[in-house]
Design a protein around this motif. Structure first.
Motif, mmCIF file in Angstrom:
data_model
loop_
_atom_site.group_PDB
_atom_site.id
_atom_site.type_symbol
_atom_site.label_atom_id
_atom_site.label_comp_id
_atom_site.label_asym_id
_atom_site.label_seq_id
_atom_site.Cartn_x
_atom_site.Cartn_y
_atom_site.Cartn_z
ATOM 1 N N PHE A 40 -5.734 -6.939 14.538
ATOM 2 C CA PHE A 40 -5.425 -7.363 15.903
ATOM 3 C C PHE A 40 -3.922 -7.286 16.158
ATOM 4 C CE2 PHE A 40 -4.510 -11.442 18.348
ATOM 5 C CZ PHE A 40 -4.601 -10.852 19.593
ATOM 6 N N GLU A 41 -3.146 -7.810 15.232
ATOM 7 C CA GLU A 41 -1.703 -7.827 15.421
ATOM 8 C C GLU A 41 -1.109 -6.423 15.456
ATOM 9 O OE1 GLU A 41 1.572 -10.730 13.881
ATOM 10 O OE2 GLU A 41 1.035 -9.340 12.282
ATOM 11 N N ARG A 42 -1.493 -5.585 14.526
ATOM 12 C CA ARG A 42 -0.928 -4.239 14.465
ATOM 13 C C ARG A 42 -1.258 -3.430 15.715
ATOM 14 N NH1 ARG A 42 -1.132 -5.901 9.281
ATOM 15 N NH2 ARG A 42 0.161 -4.850 7.700
ATOM 16 N N LEU A 43 -2.490 -3.523 16.194
ATOM 17 C CA LEU A 43 -2.874 -2.791 17.398
ATOM 18 C C LEU A 43 -2.082 -3.260 18.610
ATOM 19 C CD1 LEU A 43 -6.741 -2.647 16.904
ATOM 20 C CD2 LEU A 43 -5.189 -0.681 16.929
ATOM 21 N N TRP A 44 -1.945 -4.557 18.762
ATOM 22 C CA TRP A 44 -1.239 -5.076 19.938
ATOM 23 C C TRP A 44 0.261 -4.813 19.839
ATOM 24 C CZ3 TRP A 44 -6.159 -5.811 20.121
ATOM 25 C CH2 TRP A 44 -6.767 -6.185 21.315
ATOM 26 N N VAL A 45 0.807 -4.794 18.641
ATOM 27 C CA VAL A 45 2.210 -4.426 18.481
ATOM 28 C C VAL A 45 2.441 -3.004 18.981
ATOM 29 C CG1 VAL A 45 3.961 -3.784 16.768
ATOM 30 C CG2 VAL A 45 2.840 -6.005 16.612
ATOM 31 N N VAL A 46 1.601 -2.064 18.560
ATOM 32 C CA VAL A 46 1.751 -0.668 18.975
ATOM 33 C C VAL A 46 1.634 -0.553 20.491
ATOM 34 C CG1 VAL A 46 0.754 1.648 18.827
ATOM 35 C CG2 VAL A 46 0.924 0.229 16.765
ATOM 36 N N ASP A 47 0.687 -1.247 21.070
ATOM 37 C CA ASP A 47 0.498 -1.198 22.520
ATOM 38 C C ASP A 47 1.705 -1.760 23.255
ATOM 39 O OD1 ASP A 47 -1.329 -1.022 24.996
ATOM 40 O OD2 ASP A 47 -0.754 -3.145 24.985
ATOM 41 N N ARG A 48 2.201 -2.918 22.817
ATOM 42 C CA ARG A 48 3.345 -3.539 23.495
ATOM 43 C C ARG A 48 4.601 -2.699 23.359
ATOM 44 N NH1 ARG A 48 -1.084 -5.946 25.094
ATOM 45 N NH2 ARG A 48 -0.878 -8.183 25.528
ATOM 46 N N LEU A 49 4.851 -2.146 22.185
ATOM 47 C CA LEU A 49 6.027 -1.304 22.009
ATOM 48 C C LEU A 49 5.967 -0.097 22.942
ATOM 49 C CD1 LEU A 49 6.472 -1.290 18.121
ATOM 50 C CD2 LEU A 49 7.885 -2.498 19.804
ATOM 51 N N ASP A 50 4.781 0.473 23.094
ATOM 52 C CA ASP A 50 4.624 1.631 23.968
ATOM 53 C C ASP A 50 4.894 1.254 25.416
ATOM 54 O OD1 ASP A 50 3.705 4.371 24.669
ATOM 55 O OD2 ASP A 50 2.068 3.271 25.615
ATOM 56 N N ARG A 51 4.288 0.186 25.881
ATOM 57 C CA ARG A 51 4.429 -0.164 27.295
ATOM 58 C C ARG A 51 5.823 -0.703 27.624
ATOM 59 N NH1 ARG A 51 -0.524 -3.249 29.833
ATOM 60 N NH2 ARG A 51 -0.935 -4.229 27.816
ATOM 61 N N LEU A 52 6.509 -1.249 26.627
ATOM 62 C CA LEU A 52 7.883 -1.712 26.843
ATOM 63 C C LEU A 52 8.897 -0.581 26.712
ATOM 64 C CD1 LEU A 52 7.744 -5.110 24.920
ATOM 65 C CD2 LEU A 52 8.061 -4.833 27.393
ATOM 66 N N GLY A 53 8.420 0.627 26.402
ATOM 67 C CA GLY A 53 9.310 1.775 26.298
ATOM 68 C C GLY A 53 10.117 1.825 25.018
ATOM 69 N N LEU A 54 9.632 1.180 23.948
ATOM 70 C CA LEU A 54 10.400 1.059 22.709
ATOM 71 C C LEU A 54 9.835 1.878 21.551
ATOM 72 C CD1 LEU A 54 10.990 -2.827 22.794
ATOM 73 C CD2 LEU A 54 12.598 -1.022 23.491
ATOM 74 N N SER A 55 8.793 2.648 21.791
ATOM 75 C CA SER A 55 8.100 3.330 20.693
ATOM 76 C C SER A 55 9.016 4.257 19.901
ATOM 77 C CB SER A 55 6.913 4.134 21.232
ATOM 78 O OG SER A 55 5.925 3.284 21.758
ATOM 79 N N LYS A 93 -3.870 9.455 34.669
ATOM 80 C CA LYS A 93 -3.423 10.788 35.083
ATOM 81 C C LYS A 93 -2.259 10.707 36.062
ATOM 82 C CE LYS A 93 -6.790 11.064 38.862
ATOM 83 N NZ LYS A 93 -8.054 11.655 39.308
ATOM 84 N N ALA A 94 -2.103 9.580 36.758
ATOM 85 C CA ALA A 94 -1.040 9.429 37.755
ATOM 86 C C ALA A 94 -0.047 8.345 37.383
ATOM 87 C CB ALA A 94 -1.659 9.114 39.125
ATOM 88 N N ASN A 95 0.003 7.999 36.124
ATOM 89 C CA ASN A 95 0.855 6.905 35.660
ATOM 90 C C ASN A 95 2.061 7.484 34.923
ATOM 91 O OD1 ASN A 95 1.876 4.440 34.890
ATOM 92 N ND2 ASN A 95 0.444 4.183 33.187
ATOM 93 N N LEU A 96 3.246 7.358 35.493
ATOM 94 C CA LEU A 96 4.457 7.877 34.864
ATOM 95 C C LEU A 96 4.985 6.861 33.854
ATOM 96 C CD1 LEU A 96 6.314 9.465 37.912
ATOM 97 C CD2 LEU A 96 4.496 10.415 36.472
ATOM 98 N N PRO A 97 5.311 7.293 32.642
ATOM 99 C CA PRO A 97 5.647 6.360 31.558
ATOM 100 C C PRO A 97 6.707 5.322 31.909
ATOM 101 C CG PRO A 97 5.429 8.572 30.684
ATOM 102 C CD PRO A 97 5.338 8.696 32.177
ATOM 103 N N HIS A 98 7.829 5.763 32.519
ATOM 104 C CA HIS A 98 8.895 4.784 32.725
ATOM 105 C C HIS A 98 8.720 3.982 34.005
ATOM 106 C CE1 HIS A 98 11.796 3.810 29.815
ATOM 107 N NE2 HIS A 98 12.825 3.790 30.615
ATOM 108 N N VAL A 99 7.857 4.431 34.897
ATOM 109 C CA VAL A 99 7.440 3.548 35.992
ATOM 110 C C VAL A 99 6.607 2.414 35.404
ATOM 111 C CG1 VAL A 99 6.098 3.351 38.110
ATOM 112 C CG2 VAL A 99 7.511 5.375 37.723
ATOM 113 N N GLN A 100 5.685 2.776 34.504
ATOM 114 C CA GLN A 100 4.880 1.752 33.837
ATOM 115 C C GLN A 100 5.763 0.764 33.091
ATOM 116 O OE1 GLN A 100 1.050 2.201 31.248
ATOM 117 N NE2 GLN A 100 2.785 2.447 29.859
ATOM 118 N N THR A 101 6.756 1.262 32.369
ATOM 119 C CA THR A 101 7.644 0.364 31.636
ATOM 120 C C THR A 101 8.384 -0.572 32.579
ATOM 121 O OG1 THR A 101 7.968 1.894 29.789
ATOM 122 C CG2 THR A 101 9.691 0.265 30.158
ATOM 123 N N ARG A 102 8.896 -0.021 33.666
ATOM 124 C CA ARG A 102 9.628 -0.873 34.621
ATOM 125 C C ARG A 102 8.737 -1.965 35.180
ATOM 126 N NH1 ARG A 102 11.727 -4.080 36.981
ATOM 127 N NH2 ARG A 102 13.504 -4.000 38.441
#
Length: 830
Positions: free
Chosen positions: A382-397, A526-535
């Motif tokens: 649970f922790e590892r999966l959510w870490v990967v997800d949060r890092l991605d959405r926060l733009g830190l991957s 398909k219409a979600n731009l990565p850094h718009v999502q991060t912002r």
């Protein structure tokens, strides 16, 4: 700044700020970007997600995970009280510009002839790799981004069973275990000390930041029973009893969605235990009647044979089912680490049986948690999966690529995924999250099913959202109907809850959750731009304020902490500053037939997709390509068609002759056309060094120019324009399938906006058909990238970026695009 349109933003900045400065050294710093098989995974989906029994011990946010941080004094959790590093941050470009006479104008996108000064010298290009490495706290103490990255990296690498809060409730149950050798006193006396030192000022035990009545009551009653049983800390017992007397009547105040796991089973059991030790309690409180009624209903529904034969979430609450349990059968389901799902249930089993493996499990976690016990442990998946997800959405991957790869390797399974390898109970939440992240990371994932917990009778908002994200983002051709049914079911569920304003979640408490879900539903992958999502996610992610719901409230410190939020905000502010440095000189693009708004939009699309500090050249290459293409298109569609056709013929000739004819044709073109042709050559020379790359890009431009001159060129060349954007930074000649899909999708999207609706608010039939075609081809494109790890590097995901940008433009209204431009490029992160 409250700018509504790009035109207003442009006018505001143009009026306020002066000419550009070449001196950007003040913004330079060194920043490390850490970069560093195929597998088969059978998943599991339940078409009908409702069943006949179990009202709460179900789906999975009770999955948890914990990771040992660097040490007790340096854990990420200890950053929670650190003042925000961003309020006085150097990264506020507009504030800095306003106070500096030599500061850069926000228009430094390209200089005359579309030449970006940042690209003319290696030194400046290196400076663009990282712009700001230091931010400041309120008190002026410096915090370096690389220091924050190092702290987070050390925490990620120390991953063990999970960095989870201790649970007063479970600790109290472990404290109740009597000495197994027959002596007097508790088997685990350190639990008594842990209880004593964690009472809150109001006399209760529980989460000190969020008041949920059930959480406070169940923790407090369990702790009072434990202290009373051993006749210690009478003053603390009395304070706890006073709290219970004052708050028992408030049980009805809790949101039904925030009911603690198994509360209707475990709380009545505690009340019976309180009677046995002689505690004066409001046993006849009317608010308790509803709890007793729910308990009787649940007991009547529990299939005893299932309880004793397969792993089920009912095992989390074994201590709430005295008189129903056959221990010989239950121990056949005991986990390899000795647990029976949860510490409290394991402690109850140890009391009843003296089982040696139960004792070993409890002794181990008590040692790990300094005398306490968590609600559940371990929770490493649970922790590892959510870490990967949060890092991605926060733009830190990009900073933690090695750690992310290691986590996904650890998580990969041929079966459904649960919260830990120590338990075979898979759930829909972890399975959906794992399916999406693993497939996007190039693991080969077979279609199958996503399972809810057996016996689950209600769905979690976040579990359904993760299911929707998996089906929306990771679907490829060849998946059977399960994935599409999962998407349809989860989307309908979420839209219904959203319309009703009922978005409180049974596993997770977060003030940003409604906004997060709204954005996810409004902007499909398909219409979600990565850094718009991060912002947007920077406003939705609550850091340490986010709380999880189990038998009590608990926190997952590795992926819900303030340090991650501070790092993400600082990193985005650096990006924000770099964008304004790249967009800092007036360039008179209008003379080429391109409006400032169009140029800004082109740069925004590039920046919203390519945001790593060391990829400034790629951003600018994308933006310049788009602007030059639009400028040529505008000239072609102008009234002076004959002159423009001559220019196009000249451009094609230049492409054919490797660009040696321009000097000989000096007087043939106007000053505007000469400037455009010069810019055209500079683009090819800068972004296609070497003969092969140059030939590839020249051929793409030649195709585009020829297409422009035939039929309805403005519309029909959209697909070829997309190829220009891709080929500017990538050499994809060997990936013909990627190119064909990119061209086909972008051509369709250029012909009709996906957001087109009838006056009554419904989509037209032709628009719906177009959406289906685009969706199918996007899945084909996803398959090409997801399943081609060896042949296509990570950078080749730019094919996705370009195509998704076309989807974004077709999907979004002009007002939405302007709002996102303002947020990503101009508004400070606070």
């Amino acid at each position: 700044m409250d700018m509504k349109t790009t035109h207003e933003i442009w006018s505001y900045l143009n009026k306020k700020y002066g000419a550009a400065s070449d001196d950007h050294d003040d913004y330079k710093t060194k920043e490390e970007v850490h970069e560093d098989d195929e597998h088969i995974h059978d998943m599991v989906v339940v078409e009908d997600c409702s069943t006949s029994w179990s009202s709460d011990d179900d789906d999975n946010q009770s999955t948890t995970s914990s990771l040992d941080m660097i040490d007790d004094d340096s854990s990420v959790a200890n950053y929670d009280s650190t003042p925000s590093i961003l309020d006085d941050q150097v990264g506020s470009c507009t504030d800095d510009i306003a106070t500096s006479s030599s500061s850069p104008s926000p228009h430094c996108f390209m200089s005359q002839g579309f030449i970006v000064e940042a690209l003319q010298s290696e030194a400046h290009a290196e400076a663009q790799e990282s712009v700001v490495g230091m931010t400041q706290q309120h008190k002026g103490a410096p915090i370096h981004i690389d220091e924050m990255i190092g702290t987070v990296r050390a925490a990620l690498r120390s991953a063990a069973g999970g960095d989870i809060d201790f649970s007063p409730y479970d600790t109290a149950w472990v404290a109740l275990v009597r000495k197994l050798d027959g002596g007097e006193g508790p088997e685990f006396p350190s639990c008594i000390n842990c209880i004593a030192r964690n009472q809150l000022p109001d006399g209760s035990w529980g989460d000190d930041a969020i008041f949920v009545v059930q959480d406070r009551l169940i923790n407090t009653l369990a702790c009072v029973i434990a202290l009373t049983t051993w006749n210690v800390h009478s003053d603390q017992c009395n304070k706890g009893l006073s709290f219970i007397h004052e708050n028992m009547k408030r049980l009805h105040e809790d949101d039904e969605n925030w009911m603690m796991v198994g509360f209707e089973m475990t709380f009545p059991t505690l009340l019976e235990m309180a009677k046995d030790v002689g505690l004066d309690m409001p046993y006849d409180e009317p608010a308790l009647q509803d709890i007793y009624t729910k308990r009787e209903l649940k007991l009547a529904k529990i299939p005893i044979d299932v309880l004793h034969s397969v792993p089920t979430t009912l095992h989390f609450s074994l201590e709430g089912m005295p008189g129903l349990l056959n221990w010989d059968k239950l121990f056949k389901l005991q986990a390899p680490d000795g647990s029976l799902s949860a510490p409290a249930a394991t402690a109850y089993a140890l009391m009843q049986t003296g089982n040696k493996k139960c004792h070993e499990y409890l002794a181990d976690i008590i040692d790990k948690f300094n005398g306490g016990a968590p609600f559940i442990y371990p929770v490493e998946l649970f922790e590892r999966l959510w870490v990967v997800d949060r890092l991605d959405r926060l733009g830190l991957s990009s900073y933690f690529r090695t750690e992310i790869d290691s986590y996904l390797d650890y998580v990969y399974s041929e079966e459904g995924i649960g919260f830990t390898w120590a338990c075979s109970l898979a759930d829909i939440d972890d399975t959906a999250m794992g399916f999406r992240l693993l497939r996007q990371a190039h693991f080969e994932m077979k279609d199958g099913e996503f399972v809810v917990y057996p016996g689950q009778s209600s769905q979690s908002v976040t579990a359904m959202y993760n299911l929707y994200r998996a089906a929306d983002q990771a679907a490829i051709p060849g998946d059977d109907g399960v994935v599409q049914r999962a998407k349809a079911y989860s989307c309908a569920f979420l839209q219904k809850r959203r319309a009703a304003g009922d978005l409180n979640n049974k596993w997770f408490i977060s003030s940003g959750l409604p906004s997060e879900l709204a954005y996810g539903l409004d902007f499909p992958w398909k219409a979600n731009l990565p850094h718009v999502q991060t912002r947007m996610y920077l406003e939705q992610y609550g850091g340490s304020e986010n709380v999880w719901i189990g038998k009590n409230l608990y926190r997952m410190h590795l992926f819900n902490n303030d340090l991650l939020l501070k790092l993400a905000k600082a990193d985005f502010s650096n990006f924000h500053r770099q964008c304004q440095l790249e967009w800092c000189e007036k360039n008179n693009l209008e003379m080429y037939g391109v409006t400032p708004q169009s140029a800004m939009r082109a740069y925004f699309l590039a920046a919203a997709n390519i945001f790593e500090p060391d990829r400034a050249a790629e951003r600018l290459g994308w933006a310049r390509t788009a602007v030059i293409a639009q400028a040529i298109s505008s000239r072609f569609l102008s009234s002076n068609a004959n002159a423009t056709e001559s220019m196009l013929e000249g451009l094609i000739s230049e492409l054919t002759s490797d660009g040696h004819n321009l000097a000989r044709c000096g007087g043939k073109y106007s000053m505007t056309e000469n400037g455009l042709i010069n810019a055209f050559h500079e683009l090819i020379d800068l972004f296609a060094p070497g003969k092969d790359a140059s030939d590839n890009l020249r051929e793409a431009w030649k195709t585009w120019l020829i297409e422009l001159t035939t039929n309805d060129g403005h519309r029909s060349c959209e697909g070829n324009t997309a190829l220009l954007l891709v080929r500017t930074n990538l050499k994809l000649s060997e990936y013909s399938q990627l190119e064909k899909l990119t061209s086909s999708i972008c051509s369709k999207l250029g012909s009709r906006p996906l957001s087109q609706v009838n006056q009554n608010g419904t989509s037209t039939e032709s628009t719906e058909n177009l959406q289906l075609q685009v969706d199918r081809e996007m899945q084909d494109l996803a398959q090409c990238v997801f399943q081609s790890c060896d042949a296509i590097s990570r950078v080749t995901k730019q094919t996705f970026h370009v195509t998704r940008s076309y989807c974004y433009l077709a999907h979004s209204s002009p007002e939405t695009i302007d709002s996102h431009i303002s947020k990503v490029i101009f508004e400070d992160v606070v």
